[in-house]
Design a protein around this motif. Structure first.
Motif, PDB file in Angstrom:
ATOM      1  N   LEU A  84      -1.617   6.278  -4.882  1.00 19.69           N
ATOM      2  CA  LEU A  84      -1.425   5.825  -6.256  1.00 19.69           C
ATOM      3  C   LEU A  84      -0.205   6.480  -6.898  1.00 19.69           C
ATOM      4  O   LEU A  84       0.311   5.978  -7.899  1.00 19.69           O
ATOM      5  N   GLU A  85       0.241   7.583  -6.344  1.00 19.70           N
ATOM      6  CA  GLU A  85       1.506   8.196  -6.746  1.00 19.70           C
ATOM      7  C   GLU A  85       2.124   8.882  -5.536  1.00 19.70           C
ATOM      8  O   GLU A  85       1.429   9.222  -4.573  1.00 19.70           O
ATOM      9  N   SER A  86       3.444   9.050  -5.602  1.00 17.70           N
ATOM     10  CA  SER A  86       4.170   9.646  -4.479  1.00 17.70           C
ATOM     11  C   SER A  86       4.423  11.124  -4.753  1.00 17.70           C
ATOM     12  O   SER A  86       4.704  11.514  -5.892  1.00 17.70           O
ATOM     13  N   PRO A  87       4.338  11.977  -3.725  1.00 21.11           N
ATOM     14  CA  PRO A  87       4.614  13.398  -3.913  1.00 21.11           C
ATOM     15  C   PRO A  87       6.105  13.657  -4.107  1.00 21.11           C
ATOM     16  O   PRO A  87       6.951  12.868  -3.667  1.00 21.11           O
ATOM     17  N   THR A  88       6.405  14.766  -4.772  1.00 22.42           N
ATOM     18  CA  THR A  88       7.799  15.182  -4.932  1.00 22.42           C
ATOM     19  C   THR A  88       8.392  15.587  -3.594  1.00 22.42           C
ATOM     20  O   THR A  88       9.550  15.285  -3.291  1.00 22.42           O
ATOM     21  N   GLU A  89       7.585  16.287  -2.794  1.00 25.09           N
ATOM     22  CA  GLU A  89       8.002  16.702  -1.454  1.00 25.09           C
ATOM     23  C   GLU A  89       6.821  16.555  -0.505  1.00 25.09           C
ATOM     24  O   GLU A  89       5.668  16.544  -0.923  1.00 25.09           O
ATOM     25  N   GLY A  90       7.133  16.487   0.794  1.00 26.43           N
ATOM     26  CA  GLY A  90       6.092  16.486   1.810  1.00 26.43           C
ATOM     27  C   GLY A  90       5.926  15.152   2.492  1.00 26.43           C
ATOM     28  O   GLY A  90       6.505  14.136   2.093  1.00 26.43           O
ATOM     29  N   GLN A  91       5.126  15.171   3.540  1.00 31.34           N
ATOM     30  CA  GLN A  91       4.890  13.987   4.366  1.00 31.34           C
ATOM     31  C   GLN A  91       3.403  13.636   4.366  1.00 31.34           C
ATOM     32  O   GLN A  91       2.541  14.513   4.286  1.00 31.34           O
ATOM     33  N   LEU A  92       3.131  12.336   4.469  1.00 32.17           N
ATOM     34  CA  LEU A  92       1.755  11.847   4.468  1.00 32.17           C
ATOM     35  C   LEU A  92       1.654  10.707   5.463  1.00 32.17           C
ATOM     36  O   LEU A  92       2.476   9.787   5.457  1.00 32.17           O
ATOM     37  N   TRP A  93       0.634  10.784   6.328  1.00 28.22           N
ATOM     38  CA  TRP A  93       0.363   9.712   7.284  1.00 28.22           C
ATOM     39  C   TRP A  93      -1.058   9.195   7.071  1.00 28.22           C
ATOM     40  O   TRP A  93      -2.002   9.977   6.948  1.00 28.22           O
ATOM     41  N   LEU A  94      -1.207   7.884   7.040  1.00 24.98           N
ATOM     42  CA  LEU A  94      -2.502   7.241   6.878  1.00 24.98           C
ATOM     43  C   LEU A  94      -2.747   6.335   8.082  1.00 24.98           C
ATOM     44  O   LEU A  94      -1.954   5.422   8.341  1.00 24.98           O
ATOM     45  N   ALA A  95      -3.817   6.630   8.819  1.00 23.60           N
ATOM     46  CA  ALA A  95      -4.141   5.859  10.032  1.00 23.60           C
ATOM     47  C   ALA A  95      -2.943   5.787  10.964  1.00 23.60           C
ATOM     48  O   ALA A  95      -2.673   4.750  11.587  1.00 23.60           O
ATOM     49  N   GLN A 108       3.322   6.130   8.586  1.00 20.69           N
ATOM     50  CA  GLN A 108       4.021   6.917   7.575  1.00 20.69           C
ATOM     51  C   GLN A 108       3.785   6.281   6.207  1.00 20.69           C
ATOM     52  O   GLN A 108       4.096   5.111   5.988  1.00 20.69           O
ATOM     53  N   ALA A 109       3.204   7.065   5.287  1.00 20.92           N
ATOM     54  CA  ALA A 109       2.911   6.536   3.958  1.00 20.92           C
ATOM     55  C   ALA A 109       3.807   7.139   2.883  1.00 20.92           C
ATOM     56  O   ALA A 109       4.007   6.524   1.838  1.00 20.92           O
ATOM     57  N   SER A 110       4.342   8.338   3.123  1.00 20.34           N
ATOM     58  CA  SER A 110       5.221   8.958   2.140  1.00 20.34           C
ATOM     59  C   SER A 110       6.609   8.341   2.231  1.00 20.34           C
ATOM     60  O   SER A 110       7.044   7.883   3.288  1.00 20.34           O
ATOM     61  N   GLY A 111       7.292   8.291   1.090  1.00 21.67           N
ATOM     62  CA  GLY A 111       8.651   7.757   1.058  1.00 21.67           C
ATOM     63  C   GLY A 111       8.733   6.246   1.082  1.00 21.67           C
ATOM     64  O   GLY A 111       9.830   5.684   1.150  1.00 21.67           O
ATOM     65  N   GLN A 112       7.590   5.570   1.011  1.00 17.65           N
ATOM     66  CA  GLN A 112       7.586   4.107   1.040  1.00 17.65           C
ATOM     67  C   GLN A 112       7.673   3.536  -0.373  1.00 17.65           C
ATOM     68  O   GLN A 112       7.324   4.198  -1.349  1.00 17.65           O
ATOM     69  N   ASN A 113       8.111   2.288  -0.471  1.00 18.14           N
ATOM     70  CA  ASN A 113       8.170   1.648  -1.782  1.00 18.14           C
ATOM     71  C   ASN A 113       6.790   1.169  -2.219  1.00 18.14           C
ATOM     72  O   ASN A 113       5.825   1.228  -1.454  1.00 18.14           O
ATOM     73  N   ASP A 114       6.697   0.678  -3.448  1.00 18.96           N
ATOM     74  CA  ASP A 114       5.398   0.272  -4.000  1.00 18.96           C
ATOM     75  C   ASP A 114       4.739  -0.828  -3.177  1.00 18.96           C
ATOM     76  O   ASP A 114       3.518  -0.825  -2.980  1.00 18.96           O
ATOM     77  N   ARG A 115       5.531  -1.764  -2.685  1.00 18.35           N
ATOM     78  CA  ARG A 115       4.963  -2.884  -1.921  1.00 18.35           C
ATOM     79  C   ARG A 115       4.303  -2.387  -0.643  1.00 18.35           C
ATOM     80  O   ARG A 115       3.180  -2.801  -0.317  1.00 18.35           O
ATOM     81  N   VAL A 116       4.960  -1.485   0.070  1.00 14.02           N
ATOM     82  CA  VAL A 116       4.408  -0.965   1.319  1.00 14.02           C
ATOM     83  C   VAL A 116       3.174  -0.116   1.040  1.00 14.02           C
ATOM     84  O   VAL A 116       2.156  -0.217   1.734  1.00 14.02           O
ATOM     85  N   ARG A 117       3.237   0.733   0.008  1.00 14.60           N
ATOM     86  CA  ARG A 117       2.090   1.575  -0.329  1.00 14.60           C
ATOM     87  C   ARG A 117       0.884   0.724  -0.718  1.00 14.60           C
ATOM     88  O   ARG A 117      -0.252   1.026  -0.355  1.00 14.60           O
ATOM     89  N   THR A 118       1.120  -0.348  -1.468  1.00 11.93           N
ATOM     90  CA  THR A 118       0.026  -1.238  -1.856  1.00 11.93           C
ATOM     91  C   THR A 118      -0.600  -1.890  -0.635  1.00 11.93           C
ATOM     92  O   THR A 118      -1.832  -1.996  -0.530  1.00 11.93           O
ATOM     93  N   ALA A 119       0.229  -2.311   0.307  1.00 12.80           N
ATOM     94  CA  ALA A 119      -0.289  -2.934   1.527  1.00 12.80           C
ATOM     95  C   ALA A 119      -1.116  -1.936   2.335  1.00 12.80           C
ATOM     96  O   ALA A 119      -2.189  -2.277   2.849  1.00 12.80           O
ATOM     97  N   LEU A 120      -0.638  -0.690   2.453  1.00 13.10           N
ATOM     98  CA  LEU A 120      -1.392   0.339   3.181  1.00 13.10           C
ATOM     99  C   LEU A 120      -2.702   0.651   2.472  1.00 13.10           C
ATOM    100  O   LEU A 120      -3.747   0.813   3.119  1.00 13.10           O
ATOM    101  N   ARG A 121      -2.659   0.717   1.153  1.00 11.07           N
ATOM    102  CA  ARG A 121      -3.861   1.007   0.368  1.00 11.07           C
ATOM    103  C   ARG A 121      -4.906  -0.098   0.565  1.00 11.07           C
ATOM    104  O   ARG A 121      -6.087   0.190   0.775  1.00 11.07           O
ATOM    105  N   ASN A 122      -4.478  -1.347   0.512  1.00 10.15           N
ATOM    106  CA  ASN A 122      -5.414  -2.457   0.679  1.00 10.15           C
ATOM    107  C   ASN A 122      -5.982  -2.508   2.094  1.00 10.15           C
ATOM    108  O   ASN A 122      -7.127  -2.922   2.301  1.00 10.15           O
ATOM    109  N   ARG A 123      -5.174  -2.090   3.073  1.00 10.91           N
ATOM    110  CA  ARG A 123      -5.588  -2.197   4.473  1.00 10.91           C
ATOM    111  C   ARG A 123      -6.537  -1.082   4.881  1.00 10.91           C
ATOM    112  O   ARG A 123      -7.466  -1.303   5.652  1.00 10.91           O
ATOM    113  N   TYR A 124      -6.318   0.127   4.363  1.00 13.83           N
ATOM    114  CA  TYR A 124      -6.997   1.292   4.924  1.00 13.83           C
ATOM    115  C   TYR A 124      -7.924   2.041   3.964  1.00 13.83           C
ATOM    116  O   TYR A 124      -8.728   2.855   4.421  1.00 13.83           O
TER     117      TYR A 124
END
Length: 234
Positions: free
Chosen positions: A58-69, A72-88
């Motif tokens: 729902l928000e992006s970190p200032t620093e760091g990396q995040l992987w979901l399933a 790569q979830a960190s550093g993505q735009n809103d469209r990609v994050r929304t798709a990952l959120r809906n999928r997983y």
């Protein structure tokens, strides 16, 4: 065991410009195992909500990396994050946030409608099966105002599970319920965790509920405490 979510070096800062820069999370490293049932605990102001928002994309970190399933979830735009959120991901909140004009079944199916734009016969069958699984088969066509608080929370739980998420985030899911209903809802979450094989992260202020989880993460002043120190706080 594989990890459904991995956080590495997560920092979150707010402010800047005319406002002082405040760091809320200080280098969080966290792994949530596939099929696990974990608790996130800590005092008010410790950064739990911020961390949950980051885990929930729902928000992006200032620093760091995040992987979901594994993605790569960190550093993505809103469209990609929304798709990952809906999928997983699935979400359960303390307050049910059910839409009052729609029935229990229709509320359950809202994530399907938001994700793919249509509801299939198979989707309706899964909704009815899950509602029956939580004891609401006879209430599927009732609106939220016709349901008790515990029944509304069960609808919210089913809504979180409808898309078969890999990880369910539950923010104080029993905090607005009486003790008996809270125990029943928590037991239901554990049962669904075992039967559906989904991972759960439960944010709670209740140390008794936290101790019933497979593992506990204790957040204080924006830092995760080592297990030994976390045990001393509980």
């Amino acid at each position: 065991m594989a990890d459904v979510m991995v956080l590495q070096g997560i920092r979150q800062r707010y402010g800047g410009g005319d406002s002082p820069l405040v760091e809320v999370l200080h280098g969080i490293d966290l792994k949530l195992p596939e099929g696990g049932f974990s608790a996130l605990i800590g005092p008010s102001g410790s950064g739990k909500s911020t961390l949950l928002n980051i885990i929930g994309l729902l928000e992006s970190p200032t620093e760091g990396q995040l992987w979901l399933a594994g993605e790569q979830a960190s550093g993505q735009n809103d469209r990609v994050r929304t798709a990952l959120r809906n999928r997983y991901l699935g979400f359960i909140f303390q307050f049910h946030h059910l839409l009052p004009a729609f029935s229990a079944e229709e509320n359950v199916l809202m994530p399907v409608l938001a994700g793919v734009g249509r509801i299939s016969a198979a989707d309706r069958e899964r909704a009815r099966t899950l509602l029956a699984r939580v004891g609401l088969a006879e209430h599927a066509h009732k609106r939220p105002v016709q349901l008790s608080g515990g029944q509304q929370q069960r609808v919210a739980i089913v809504r979180a599970l409808i898309n078969r998420p890999r990880l369910v985030l539950a923010d104080e899911p029993t905090g607005n319920l009486d003790s008996q209903t809270a125990n029943e809802v928590f037991a239901l979450l554990r049962e669904l965790n075992r039967e559906e094989g989904m991972s759960f992260l439960i944010v709670t202020h209740d140390p008794r509920l936290a101790q019933s989880c497979d593992q506990q993460f204790y957040l204080q002043d924006g830092r995760l405490l080592p297990p030994a120190q976390a045990d001393e706080r509980q």
